[in-house]
Design a protein around this motif. Structure first.
Motif, short mmCIF file in Angstrom:
data_model
loop_
_atom_site.label_atom_id
_atom_site.label_comp_id
_atom_site.label_asym_id
_atom_site.label_seq_id
_atom_site.Cartn_x
_atom_site.Cartn_y
_atom_site.Cartn_z
N ARG A 284 -2.33 74.27 61.19
CA ARG A 284 -2.09 74.98 62.45
C ARG A 284 -2.64 74.13 63.59
O ARG A 284 -3.69 74.43 64.17
N GLN A 286 -1.95 73.90 66.63
CA GLN A 286 -2.10 74.62 67.89
C GLN A 286 -3.11 75.77 67.77
O GLN A 286 -3.30 76.52 68.73
N ILE A 288 -4.86 79.08 65.20
CA ILE A 288 -4.35 80.26 64.51
C ILE A 288 -3.65 81.20 65.50
O ILE A 288 -2.67 81.86 65.16
#
Length: 304
Positions: A284, A286, A288
């Motif tokens: 991830r 970017q 969560i």
């Protein structure tokens, strides 16, 4: 066990305030502040010294907010011409200067002995268990208030102007935004929030010393904001709770590895934290809870 859970959740709330502080300055105007531990210490010592001189706890917290904001302005003015890596290095040095001042200026901070006996609000009236529950509720309430404030800023035209400065400050200045004013205000508010978290920590522990403000705190907060999602207040809070709970969980996980010395167990915990960060960035990148960037409104088609 209940006392341990309450302690952990209270620590989560204090770290959430630090994460909100970092998210405002990093996710807002794009300034990298590696001096969070320094502002954390400033707030803790400001409140501890004020209440030690006889001031009520609320006055101590107010003193932490004011001193934190003033110190934030001083740091910003001292780094006006610095950007990116250079700003990060200077703020990291600031945090270390604060720690060394706390270590050596015994007349003010009692040096390595630290300040003990810091006032804990209503502890005598509520008892140890009652105070822990009360303080957890108080810290959680403050986190919610600060989160609501920063979310309101984030969704306002002021917040959008900050995001424009983060993306391209030259273009924002060309559009008429006073970049310097935005940076000063954001850094001062961010520093005040970090200082408030330090004050809350001091009155929760009833003791502070220079050892409590190591640079590792800043690393944990950067991990929290990165994991939660840079630029989104909800992501910062979620990431802080996630990181603190994960840190506490590693205490028990290392017990599954027999034959290790305490130093090796501590190193294993740090390795597990590093691996967790790598996994989050890989799966991830970017965060969560990534930042939501609203689409530009569609312009109406001109009629003939």
């Amino acid at each position: 066990m209940l006392s341990y859970v309450i302690f952990t959740l209270t620590l989560c709330g204090i770290y959430a305030l630090l994460a909100l502080s970092l998210n405002l300055i990093w996710g807002g105007v794009g300034l990298v502040n590696l001096g969070l531990a320094g502002f954390f210490a400033v707030g803790a010592y400001a409140s501890a010294i004020a209440t030690g001189a006889g001031a009520p706890v609320l006055i101590g917290w107010a003193a932490a907010l004011i001193v934190g904001a003033v110190v934030g302005l001083v740091v910003t003015f001292a780094t006006l011409r610095l950007r990116d890596d250079y700003l990060a290095i200077v703020t990291l040095g600031f945090a270390e200067v604060i720690r060394l001042v706390a270590l050596n200026e015994r007349w003010l901070t009692k040096g390595s002995d630290g300040i003990s006996g810091i006032k804990a609000p209503l502890k005598a009236e509520l008892g140890l268990q009652g105070f822990s529950v009360f303080y957890l509720g108080l810290v959680t309430l403050i986190v919610l208030v600060v989160w609501a404030l920063l979310r309101r800023i984030d969704l306002s035209p002021y917040g959008r102007a900050m995001k424009a400065i983060r993306e391209d400050q030259q273009l924002a200045a060309f559009a008429g935004k006073t970049v310097l004013r935005f940076k000063l205000q954001a850094f001062a508010l961010s520093a005040a929030i970090a200082a408030l978290s330090g004050a809350l920590y001091a009155h929760f522990q009833s003791y502070v010393s220079p050892d409590h403000f190591q640079p590792l705190i800043t690393i944990y907060i950067f991990l929290a904001v990165t994991a939660g999602g840079v630029g989104r207040p909800s992501g910062a809070v979620f990431g802080a709770y996630l990181v603190v709970i994960f840190l506490e969980a590693t205490r028990f996980a290392t017990e599954w590895l027999p034959g290790l010395q305490p130093v090796q167990i501590a190193a294993m915990r740090e390795m597990m934290i590093g691996v967790a960060l790598i996994l989050v960035l890989h799966l991830r990148p970017q965060g969560i809870m990534p930042e939501r960037i609203p689409k530009a409104p569609r312009q109406p088609t001109p009629t003939a």
